[in-house]
Design a protein around this motif. Structure first.
Motif, short mmCIF file in Angstrom:
data_model
loop_
_atom_site.label_atom_id
_atom_site.label_comp_id
_atom_site.label_asym_id
_atom_site.label_seq_id
_atom_site.Cartn_x
_atom_site.Cartn_y
_atom_site.Cartn_z
N LYS A 244 -7.50 -2.02 -3.52
CA LYS A 244 -7.89 -0.72 -4.07
C LYS A 244 -7.10 0.41 -3.42
O LYS A 244 -6.66 1.35 -4.11
CB LYS A 244 -9.39 -0.51 -3.90
CG LYS A 244 -10.22 -1.46 -4.74
CD LYS A 244 -11.71 -1.23 -4.53
CE LYS A 244 -12.53 -2.19 -5.37
NZ LYS A 244 -14.00 -2.01 -5.16
N ALA A 245 -6.88 0.35 -2.12
CA ALA A 245 -6.14 1.41 -1.43
C ALA A 245 -4.69 1.45 -1.90
O ALA A 245 -4.12 2.51 -2.14
CB ALA A 245 -6.21 1.20 0.08
N ARG A 250 -0.52 4.19 -5.62
CA ARG A 250 0.47 4.06 -6.69
C ARG A 250 -0.03 4.63 -8.01
O ARG A 250 0.56 4.40 -9.07
CB ARG A 250 0.85 2.57 -6.85
CG ARG A 250 1.71 2.08 -5.69
CD ARG A 250 1.66 0.58 -5.53
NE ARG A 250 2.52 0.17 -4.40
CZ ARG A 250 2.18 0.28 -3.12
NH1 ARG A 250 0.99 0.78 -2.80
NH2 ARG A 250 3.01 -0.10 -2.17
N GLY A 251 -1.13 5.37 -7.95
CA GLY A 251 -1.66 6.00 -9.15
C GLY A 251 -2.25 5.02 -10.14
O GLY A 251 -2.34 5.30 -11.34
N LEU A 252 -2.68 3.86 -9.66
CA LEU A 252 -3.27 2.84 -10.52
C LEU A 252 -4.76 2.76 -10.29
O LEU A 252 -5.26 3.02 -9.18
CB LEU A 252 -2.64 1.47 -10.21
CG LEU A 252 -1.13 1.33 -10.45
CD1 LEU A 252 -0.63 0.02 -9.87
CD2 LEU A 252 -0.82 1.42 -11.94
N GLY A 373 -4.91 -8.59 4.29
CA GLY A 373 -6.08 -7.72 4.42
C GLY A 373 -7.42 -8.42 4.35
O GLY A 373 -8.30 -8.21 5.20
N ALA A 374 -7.63 -9.27 3.34
CA ALA A 374 -8.92 -9.94 3.19
C ALA A 374 -9.18 -10.92 4.33
O ALA A 374 -10.31 -11.06 4.81
CB ALA A 374 -8.99 -10.67 1.85
N PHE A 375 -8.12 -11.60 4.79
CA PHE A 375 -8.27 -12.52 5.92
C PHE A 375 -8.67 -11.74 7.17
O PHE A 375 -9.63 -12.10 7.86
CB PHE A 375 -6.98 -13.30 6.17
CG PHE A 375 -7.10 -14.33 7.26
CD1 PHE A 375 -7.17 -15.68 6.94
CD2 PHE A 375 -7.15 -13.97 8.61
CE1 PHE A 375 -7.29 -16.64 7.94
CE2 PHE A 375 -7.27 -14.93 9.61
CZ PHE A 375 -7.34 -16.27 9.27
N ALA A 376 -7.92 -10.68 7.48
CA ALA A 376 -8.18 -9.92 8.70
C ALA A 376 -9.59 -9.34 8.71
O ALA A 376 -10.31 -9.41 9.72
CB ALA A 376 -7.15 -8.81 8.85
#
Length: 406
Positions: A244-245, A250-252, A373-376
């Protein structure tokens, strides 16, 4: 006519799919009682029958049958078992400590966790025996605080495997974790790859399993009751990592449904790769969510892959959400597993580096897995939950020492 549980309906979409319980079997009775106490009066008898079909210790002991075909646990979930019967476990902790020459908090904690796994495995061992080792496994996990320590994970994995023939060892999706999975597989030990989210991890796991199987066969190891599952922590991929970040920068923007479809696209890619290569590991779906709003409900995390032969491991809270929304959930489509997410959606998602790392076959190298990210985030969360379990043990030992000093 007997009403079927929503998970029984899911199981009917493929006779080889498996519904598992995502917690210790030791807490099922207390959870079941609380859920039935809150059930709508008109549904209470129906729900009771459904929950008994999923798991009833007496039926398991007598017939070796249950609706759940397996169980997943981890050290944080161990805390639920301790809190479910604190008096029993306080006594057990005291007994364990008394048997040790140097009862440190950490040593007692690990011994107690092994005891939780052992008791859970014993409770459903009859299912394993009746099925010839196909079902009835309890997954026990190495300590989440040591996800990059090969020696520690291997030592703990071997300890877990010795608890019983129906104990499957959960190992994290780090580079070192896949080395451990290879070693355990080479010894004929069943494994569950956890803390895994991405196609590169799943390919690394399949490769590690294949190497381990080659070594096992060369050494004449009995693989008759060996199993391997590979976990996709679905909602964690899209919601606690960087997707999400990075999209916002990136404007998405993506709806919750689009994020879920992206998560399922990652899982389907790995699932199809395994099928195309006739790999013996099964994909396992966890971290599912229910959306219940506007008079309708859905759980795309299972609906979008209905018809597959995957494992679905379901925590107590998720099962309760499904049951509360059962009248508003659509029927399962057994061909859902064959449908792809819209190509336009995948194209937009692939503009995000985080998603490319998860979706592309070459999205990451093994040394990068722990920084994904999800792992950390998950490893940090699980380590914190493990410390809470350790603290439960510490407080019991403190009280015990205080009583002895009085």
């Amino acid at each position: 006519m007997m009403a079927k549980h929503i998970l029984e309906k899911l199981a009917e979409t493929n006779p080889e799919c498996e519904i598992w319980w995502d917690s210790s079997p030791l807490v099922y009775g207390t959870w079941r009682k609380k859920l039935l106490a809150s059930a709508p009066e008109a549904k209470r008898a129906e729900w009771e029958a459904q929950l008994n079909r999923l798991f009833d210790p007496q039926t398991v002991a007598q017939t070796g049958e249950m609706g759940f075909r397996g169980v997943t646990t981890n050290p944080p979930l161990c805390l639920q078992a301790l809190q479910d019967d604190p008096a029993f476990w306080a006594g057990r902790i005291a007994e364990v400590a008394a048997q040790m020459r140097n009862p440190t908090v950490e040593a007692v904690y690990w011994a107690v966790y092994l005891e939780v796994v052992r008791l859970g495995a014993e409770q459903i061992r009859a299912v394993w025996e009746r099925s010839g080792g196909k079902y009835g496994y309890v997954s026990g996990q190495t300590d989440p605080r040591f996800v990059t320590d090969f020696d520690k994970m291997l030592t703990q994995g071997l300890e877990l495997a010795r608890l019983g023939p129906n104990v499957m060892v959960k190992i994290p999706g780090s580079k070192e974790g896949y080395d451990v999975i290879e070693e355990l597989t080479a010894r004929g030990i069943s494994t569950n790859n956890t803390t895994s989210f991405t196609v590169p991890q799943y390919l690394a796991c399949m490769s590690a399993v294949s190497r381990g199987l080659d070594r096992a066969r060369a050494a004449g190891v009995d693989l008759g009751k060996w199993r391997s599952v590979i976990t996709h922590m679905s909602a964690r991929l899209g919601n606690i990592g960087d997707l999400k970040a990075e999209a916002e920068l990136r404007g998405l923007s993506f709806t919750n449904e689009e994020i879920t479809l992206g998560e399922m696209a990652v899982l389907k890619r790995a699932y199809r790769y395994g099928k195309a290569n006739n790999h013996p590991s099964k994909m396992l779906q966890c971290s599912m969510r229910v959306t219940d709003e506007g008079g309708s409900a859905s759980s795309l995390h299972i609906a979008a892959i209905a018809g597959s032969d995957m494992v679905y491991t379901c925590p107590p809270g998720y099962i309760a959400q499904l049951m509360a929304a059962e009248d508003r959930l659509p029927e399962f489509d057994a061909k859902a597993i064959d449908r792809d997410a819209p190509a336009e959606l995948i194209e937009r998602l692939r503009r995000i580096p985080y998603f490319r790392k998860a979706y592309d076959f070459d999205g990451m190298q093994p040394k990068e897995f722990v920084s994904f990210g999800a792992f950390a985030a998950t490893a940090t969360e699980f380590a914190a939950a493990t410390r809470k379990t350790v603290d439960f043990v510490a407080r019991v030992l403190e009280d015990m020492r205080a009583d002895n000093a009085a």
